[in-house]
Design a protein around this motif. Sequence first.
Motif, PDB file in Angstrom:
ATOM      1  N   LEU A  79      58.366  42.015  28.723  1.00  0.00           N
ATOM      2  CA  LEU A  79      59.310  40.909  28.825  1.00  0.00           C
ATOM      3  C   LEU A  79      60.081  40.739  27.525  1.00  0.00           C
ATOM      4  CD1 LEU A  79      60.347  38.526  30.560  1.00  0.00           C
ATOM      5  CD2 LEU A  79      58.562  37.150  29.498  1.00  0.00           C
ATOM      6  N   TYR A  80      59.408  40.861  26.400  1.00  0.00           N
ATOM      7  CA  TYR A  80      60.073  40.756  25.107  1.00  0.00           C
ATOM      8  C   TYR A  80      61.086  41.883  24.937  1.00  0.00           C
ATOM      9  CZ  TYR A  80      60.768  40.715  20.077  1.00  0.00           C
ATOM     10  OH  TYR A  80      61.322  40.705  18.837  1.00  0.00           O
ATOM     11  N   SER A  81      60.702  43.088  25.298  1.00  0.00           N
ATOM     12  CA  SER A  81      61.602  44.238  25.173  1.00  0.00           C
ATOM     13  C   SER A  81      62.840  44.068  26.050  1.00  0.00           C
ATOM     14  CB  SER A  81      60.852  45.515  25.543  1.00  0.00           C
ATOM     15  OG  SER A  81      61.714  46.614  25.566  1.00  0.00           O
ATOM     16  N   VAL A  82      62.631  43.639  27.297  1.00  0.00           N
ATOM     17  CA  VAL A  82      63.757  43.452  28.214  1.00  0.00           C
ATOM     18  C   VAL A  82      64.673  42.328  27.725  1.00  0.00           C
ATOM     19  CG1 VAL A  82      64.337  42.683  30.566  1.00  0.00           C
ATOM     20  CG2 VAL A  82      62.605  44.426  30.220  1.00  0.00           C
ATOM     21  N   SER A  83      64.090  41.250  27.235  1.00  0.00           N
ATOM     22  CA  SER A  83      64.919  40.137  26.751  1.00  0.00           C
ATOM     23  C   SER A  83      65.734  40.552  25.528  1.00  0.00           C
ATOM     24  CB  SER A  83      64.060  38.916  26.437  1.00  0.00           C
ATOM     25  OG  SER A  83      63.203  39.183  25.361  1.00  0.00           O
ATOM     26  N   CYS A  84      65.164  41.371  24.648  1.00  0.00           N
ATOM     27  CA  CYS A  84      65.926  41.866  23.498  1.00  0.00           C
ATOM     28  C   CYS A  84      67.090  42.744  23.952  1.00  0.00           C
ATOM     29  CB  CYS A  84      65.016  42.652  22.557  1.00  0.00           C
ATOM     30  SG  CYS A  84      63.887  41.629  21.619  1.00  0.00           S
ATOM     31  N   THR A  85      66.833  43.613  24.900  1.00  0.00           N
ATOM     32  CA  THR A  85      67.883  44.504  25.401  1.00  0.00           C
ATOM     33  C   THR A  85      68.989  43.711  26.084  1.00  0.00           C
ATOM     34  OG1 THR A  85      66.252  46.253  25.725  1.00  0.00           O
ATOM     35  CG2 THR A  85      68.344  46.471  26.909  1.00  0.00           C
ATOM     36  N   LEU A  86      68.627  42.758  26.930  1.00  0.00           N
ATOM     37  CA  LEU A  86      69.639  41.950  27.617  1.00  0.00           C
ATOM     38  C   LEU A  86      70.449  41.100  26.639  1.00  0.00           C
ATOM     39  CD1 LEU A  86      67.753  40.793  30.843  1.00  0.00           C
ATOM     40  CD2 LEU A  86      69.576  42.484  30.637  1.00  0.00           C
ATOM     41  N   THR A  87      69.806  40.564  25.631  1.00  0.00           N
ATOM     42  CA  THR A  87      70.531  39.778  24.622  1.00  0.00           C
ATOM     43  C   THR A  87      71.533  40.645  23.883  1.00  0.00           C
ATOM     44  OG1 THR A  87      68.601  38.366  24.353  1.00  0.00           O
ATOM     45  CG2 THR A  87      70.233  38.300  22.598  1.00  0.00           C
TER      46      THR A  87
END
Length: 145
Positions: A79-87
């Motif tokens: 979830l942290y990785s995906v949120s960083c990528t989306l941001t």
Amino acid sequence: MDPFSSASADIEQLDSGMGSSDMRSPEVKAILPDDDEEDEEEEESLVERLVGLTEMFPKEVRNMSYNMSSCLCSCVKQLYSVSCTLTWFFFSSSAILVAPILFEVERAQMEEAQRAQQKQVLLGPNAAISSAGTSGLPMAPPIPR
């Protein structure tokens, strides 16, 4: 005769009535037995206590709780990785798409300011103020009566 009554009698004899019968006073320590014998037990660390507590659960429960905690940990990492990528994607895309529009709007405002300054130099300060209020469209002709 009770051993506690003889100890309390000895304490009363040593007490002068001035508050000196404090449990830390040397007279009282000499009469009472040492509590240091009870402190000789080894203190367990928190990890040792937790390991001891896990032994009271069946192996299946321990395995299931371990699997759930490791799954939760990996889900949080994902979830942290995906949120960083989306941001990163959102902000970089907005900069690429919005920045040219902002530059064009600023350029148009600068051109309008330069036109108003040229009119002020050529026609005087009143001409620049009167034309700033118009929208740039020609005035409609007066309606005949």
